[in-house]
Design an enzyme around this catalytic site. Sequence first.
Site, PDB file in Angstrom:
ATOM      1  CG  HIS A   1      -8.851   7.797   1.837  1.00  0.00           C
ATOM      2  ND1 HIS A   1      -8.905   7.573   0.607  1.00  0.00           N
ATOM      3  CD2 HIS A   1      -8.148   6.552   2.047  1.00  0.00           C
ATOM      4  CE1 HIS A   1      -8.203   6.432   0.656  1.00  0.00           C
ATOM      5  NE2 HIS A   1      -7.791   5.782   2.082  1.00  0.00           N
TER       6      HIS A   1
ATOM      7  CG  HIS B   1     -10.280   7.639   6.026  1.00  0.00           C
ATOM      8  ND1 HIS B   1     -11.356   6.510   6.063  1.00  0.00           N
ATOM      9  CD2 HIS B   1      -9.030   6.804   6.418  1.00  0.00           C
ATOM     10  CE1 HIS B   1     -10.418   5.460   5.945  1.00  0.00           C
ATOM     11  NE2 HIS B   1      -8.982   5.428   6.131  1.00  0.00           N
TER      12      HIS B   1
ATOM     13  NE  ARG C   1      -4.470   6.309   4.182  1.00  0.00           N
ATOM     14  CZ  ARG C   1      -5.800   5.782   4.525  1.00  0.00           C
ATOM     15  NH1 ARG C   1      -5.582   5.946   5.419  1.00  0.00           N
ATOM     16  NH2 ARG C   1      -5.402   4.435   4.000  1.00  0.00           N
TER      17      ARG C   1
ATOM     18  CD  GLU D   1      -2.835  -0.772   2.231  1.00  0.00           C
ATOM     19  OE1 GLU D   1      -3.024   0.407   2.350  1.00  0.00           O
ATOM     20  OE2 GLU D   1      -4.322  -2.283   2.497  1.00  0.00           O
TER      21      GLU D   1
ATOM     22  NE  ARG E   1      -5.241   5.315  10.063  1.00  0.00           N
ATOM     23  CZ  ARG E   1      -5.897   4.997   8.652  1.00  0.00           C
ATOM     24  NH1 ARG E   1      -5.363   3.429   8.531  1.00  0.00           N
ATOM     25  NH2 ARG E   1      -6.473   4.527   7.965  1.00  0.00           N
TER      26      ARG E   1
END
Length: 564
Positions: free
Chosen positions: A270, A376, A316, A156, A411
């Site tokens: 997000h 998010h 992100r 990811e 995060r």
Amino acid sequence: MFSKQVVSSRSRLLSYHAQHHQRNLTRTITSRCDETDRLLIIGSGVAGSAAALIAAETHKIPTTLVYAGSQPTDCNSFWAQGGIIYKGKSNEDSPSLLAEDIHRAGAGLCSDDAVQKVSIEGSERVQQLLLDSALGRFANVPFQRNEDGELSLCLEASHAAPRILYKADHTGRVITEHITAAAARHPLISALDNTIVTDLIVREGVCIGIETLHGENHYASKGVVLASGGLAGIYQHSTNPPGFNALGSSVAMACRAGVETKDLEYVQFHPTALNIPNEARFLLTEALRGEGAILRNCYGEAFAKNFHPDGELAPRDIVARGGFEEAQRTGADVRLDITHRDADWLYQRFPTISDYVQTRGFDLAKDSLPITPAAHYTCGGVSTDLNGCTSLPNLYAAGEAARTGLHGGNRLASTSLLEGLVFGAAVADYVGSTADGIAEEAKSLIRSQNNFSKVSSSNRKGDLPTDEAEQLLQDLKRTMWDQVGVVRTPSGLSAALKKLQSMKEDADRLFRTLPCPKTAGLRDASEAGYAVATSALANRTAKGAHFIVDDAAEDDSDDVAVVG
């Protein structure tokens, strides 16, 4: 830091839990004094369930899970799509490499102690709590496996190596189903469902229990754990499910009790939520970009590398702001394109997303998808140390409700479920091995209570307060998105604070007039929103998910730079 004590159908879910001792989950727990020698956990997601299982199984502590929904799977953990960090192949990965990735994503604001704890302990907690094929006391989650039967690992964004366990594109669902079923089976774990917690009970500086909307007090000498999730649902555009779970209840209760919170300005947006007018925003997992999806503007141009060398795989906050600015520049939606991958593979790898977008007229293998950033995840929260202790004795926090220092300013993908496991278990280990002194003090304070029942403050009925509450909540969400959103200014935050202060006062009035789920949710959302805006205005340094620019720069969009 502190002193020692500081998408499947609903019917299938109901059937699933009926097979796993549902009667244990609906057992009513009264507030009699002989039943207060227990741990109370607010929230039934990964963090709450991990804390309950370790407390009950390892330390033999009677534990009660308290949650607002009718099922323990009514939680934010259920909706996590991407996966959970485990460990990569030994020649490609290590705890130190994971720690580097977490720090880099966190914009240099992470607490290294928390990062090291998760990086070192994480894979062991996954093995213990989610891959328990032998003992049967925990969960045995059917993660994706390769043709040889080995656990399949995916890559990811912002990860140096493939290290993510997953189950298609609904990992949170299968983890939540299995870990809550394990909690349901355990004889020392009971549950209070359909129970909205409104406030903490504090006596002589010690947390001894909770007040609920049902009009009852519930006491726990072993402590109370805040694990009811984050506050991204207070934004107009959010990937979080609608309802009570994402309105910031843990942060709100902590604020009302004077408990320390920290880093609330770092609300992660997000980058890729499906943007269909007049519909809730649907999360398009990070794993899509990990598998090669490309961000394109309305002209079909790939633009992500204009903002960061890593392009779609950048942290992100950078990808979210890049998409936000590109949409403002062009005046049209940006889009997510993975049509270059094999169609059959896409449908198998992302079945939930494929099915969902098909009902909206899109084919994942043929169409690029309109996207927008959406609130998010809450990187900050109720401040804790490495044991989950808060600034209030006998009160603990874990999961998205807590600010452990792990996430810093932003995060890293797939750390949320892992953090819930590690720190949920850490709370239970602390309570089971170290917290006897405060538990005895709490027990004495509980005995001194004259009346264990709380009389409901109102029995009045009517639609007017709830209608007003719904309208106020929508106004609050618009205010948070417009003025405490992806890009912030001092003047916008100041204006938001004035509005939110007024909303907070109105929410308190409505709750006193008619305590009900809608007015309780509004009361929590207004408290949490005010706390986020206050933290954001106090921090004039743009870093990570908190992107604040001076008002002159906001007036000229060309001057708004997207930085790490």
